[in-house]
Design a protein around this motif. Structure first.
Motif, PDB file in Angstrom:
ATOM      1  N   ILE A  57      29.934 -42.554 -19.172  1.00 55.50           N
ATOM      2  CA  ILE A  57      30.194 -42.117 -17.952  1.00 55.50           C
ATOM      3  C   ILE A  57      30.405 -40.454 -17.800  1.00 55.50           C
ATOM      4  O   ILE A  57      29.719 -39.772 -16.933  1.00 55.50           O
ATOM      5  N   LYS A 107      35.941 -38.336 -11.925  1.00 56.16           N
ATOM      6  CA  LYS A 107      35.772 -38.461 -13.318  1.00 56.16           C
ATOM      7  C   LYS A 107      36.721 -37.970 -13.993  1.00 56.16           C
ATOM      8  O   LYS A 107      36.782 -37.986 -15.589  1.00 56.16           O
ATOM      9  N   ASN A 136      29.682 -44.557  -6.813  1.00 55.07           N
ATOM     10  CA  ASN A 136      28.442 -43.948  -7.544  1.00 55.07           C
ATOM     11  C   ASN A 136      27.793 -43.201  -6.675  1.00 55.07           C
ATOM     12  O   ASN A 136      27.690 -43.586  -5.398  1.00 55.07           O
ATOM     13  N   ASP A 178      26.843 -39.063 -17.902  1.00 56.39           N
ATOM     14  CA  ASP A 178      25.983 -39.629 -16.794  1.00 56.39           C
ATOM     15  C   ASP A 178      25.020 -40.611 -17.361  1.00 56.39           C
ATOM     16  O   ASP A 178      23.771 -40.602 -17.006  1.00 56.39           O
ATOM     17  N   TRP A 224      24.705 -42.263 -10.914  1.00 54.61           N
ATOM     18  CA  TRP A 224      25.614 -42.059 -11.974  1.00 54.61           C
ATOM     19  C   TRP A 224      26.936 -42.148 -11.331  1.00 54.61           C
ATOM     20  O   TRP A 224      26.936 -42.195  -9.835  1.00 54.61           O
ATOM     21  N   GLN A 225      27.785 -42.410 -12.181  1.00 48.68           N
ATOM     22  CA  GLN A 225      29.353 -42.487 -11.458  1.00 48.68           C
ATOM     23  C   GLN A 225      29.940 -41.377 -11.378  1.00 48.68           C
ATOM     24  O   GLN A 225      30.061 -40.397 -12.035  1.00 48.68           O
ATOM     25  N   HIS A 268      18.041 -41.472  -9.760  1.00 46.15           N
ATOM     26  CA  HIS A 268      19.156 -41.080 -10.616  1.00 46.15           C
ATOM     27  C   HIS A 268      20.316 -41.697 -10.083  1.00 46.15           C
ATOM     28  O   HIS A 268      20.492 -41.399  -8.963  1.00 46.15           O
ATOM     29  N   THR A 306      22.907 -43.940 -18.182  1.00 43.19           N
ATOM     30  CA  THR A 306      22.429 -45.030 -17.312  1.00 43.19           C
ATOM     31  C   THR A 306      23.184 -46.272 -17.506  1.00 43.19           C
ATOM     32  O   THR A 306      23.288 -47.105 -16.853  1.00 43.19           O
TER      33      THR A 306
END
Length: 339
Positions: free
Chosen positions: A261, A91, A300, A264, A293-294, A291, A266
């Motif tokens: 992103i 990230k 992911n 986090d 998230w990327q 849950h 959706t």
């Protein structure tokens, strides 16, 4: 027979496909831009051209923004296996893209302000010289844009070499609150070498910077040619305002996408959430907590909590999700319900 501890371990390298290739391209564009910048500033001082000097310093802002991109690629690659980063450094590109988008928004504001000043107080323009500068700048920007294009010839990679799908579940204990299974690389027992690449927002930010520069060059050429023919001096600053609005729109889109992103949200994974629910939830199973998230471009992570009166081992549910593209890190919890 219990599995060896080393077989249960896994890394968290969630860098995007073509990470090093993109990094090399950005450094090349920085070198190209910096060379053009130095040439313009030097020639401007030598020949007394304010237009050349101004365009040279304008290019320096984009070179600086692309330096953020390049350093983010470098740091993310070198720290990819650093355990300090719980879910890897994937990230960092989105963080760099967010910062670069802020710089792009500031550039848009500066262009807009300068254009308003020029609109209120027109100045004499050396048309031939200004057009030549704009054409030279456009050529550099188009070459840079070609180098930074996010082509689709390079796909993701298989996780077969470092994932342990299925192994975790077989040796996992049952707890009062349910069964847990933790997996990295849920594609491991399937021949899914090609996965979703995901958007590389770090590369996209650099691309938008050179496209913004190219846009201002195109608008400037149109305005300067028209002004030189018809004497419309107001057209040059007006085109500057139009360019500033377009660049501001681009920067806002990138700020929003990278921001979601980073926190986090959706929004970025809504489709993947729906697919997980569709594959897991049947008459007997209900997802009680989900849950998604990327964690990097094309990567992911998901935590899935399942309540069922007919529990299966976590590996059973992971098998249902194994074919999902881009699901690189999966944790499954199973809670038995009273029949």
């Amino acid at each position: 027979m219990p599995l060896a501890t080393e077989k249960l371990g896994h890394n968290h390298v969630f860098l995007g496909a073509g990470h090093q290739r993109n990094e090399r391209r950005v450094w090349l564009v920085i070198a190209l831009t910096a060379t053009m910048m130095v040439a313009e500033i030097g020639a401007g001082h030598l020949y007394g051209s304010i237009a050349l000097v101004a365009d040279g310093w304008h290019m320096s802002t984009h070179a600086g923004a692309m330096l953020i991109t390049a350093l983010a690629y470098l740091y993310a690659r070198r720290q990819a296996s650093n355990p300090r980063f719980t879910f890897g450094t994937g990230k960092l590109g989105d963080l760099a893209g967010f910062a670069s988008a802020i710089v792009l928004a500031l550039i848009a504001m500066l262009i807009g302000w300068e254009s308003l000043l020029r609109l209120a107080n027109p100045v004499a323009i050396s048309f031939s010289q200004a057009i030549a500068v704009a054409v030279a700048g456009l050529a550099v920007n188009l070459i840079s844009a070609f180098l930074l294009r996010d082509d689709h010839q390079h796909h993701g990679h298989s996780h077969a070499g470092h994932s342990h799908h299925g192994h975790h579940a077989s040796g996992h204990d049952h707890h009062d609150h349910g069964n847990h299974d933790h997996d990295h690389g849920s594609h491991s027992h399937h021949d899914h070498a090609v996965q979703s690449r995901g958007a590389d927002n770090n590369l996209r930010s650099a691309y938008l910077h050179v496209m913004a520069d190219a846009l201002t060059s195109v608008l400037a050429i149109v305005a300067l040619v028209a002004a030189s023919i018809y004497g419309w001096l107001w057209l040059d600053p007006l085109m500057g305002i139009v360019g500033a609005l377009v660049i501001a729109h681009w920067s806002w889109g990138l700020i929003r996408q990278t921001g979601l992103i980073l926190i986090d949200a959706t929004d970025a994974v809504t489709g993947l959430q729906a697919e997980i629910r569709q594959r897991i939830e049947t008459q007997g199973e209900t997802i009680t907590d989900l849950h998604v998230w990327q964690v990097g471009p094309g990567h992911n992570a998901a935590i899935v909590a399942i309540a069922t009166s007919s529990p299966h081992p976590p590996a059973f549910y992971k098998e249902k999700l194994a074919a999902l593209s881009g699901l690189s890190h999966l944790t499954v919890e199973v809670t038995p319900l009273a029949a």
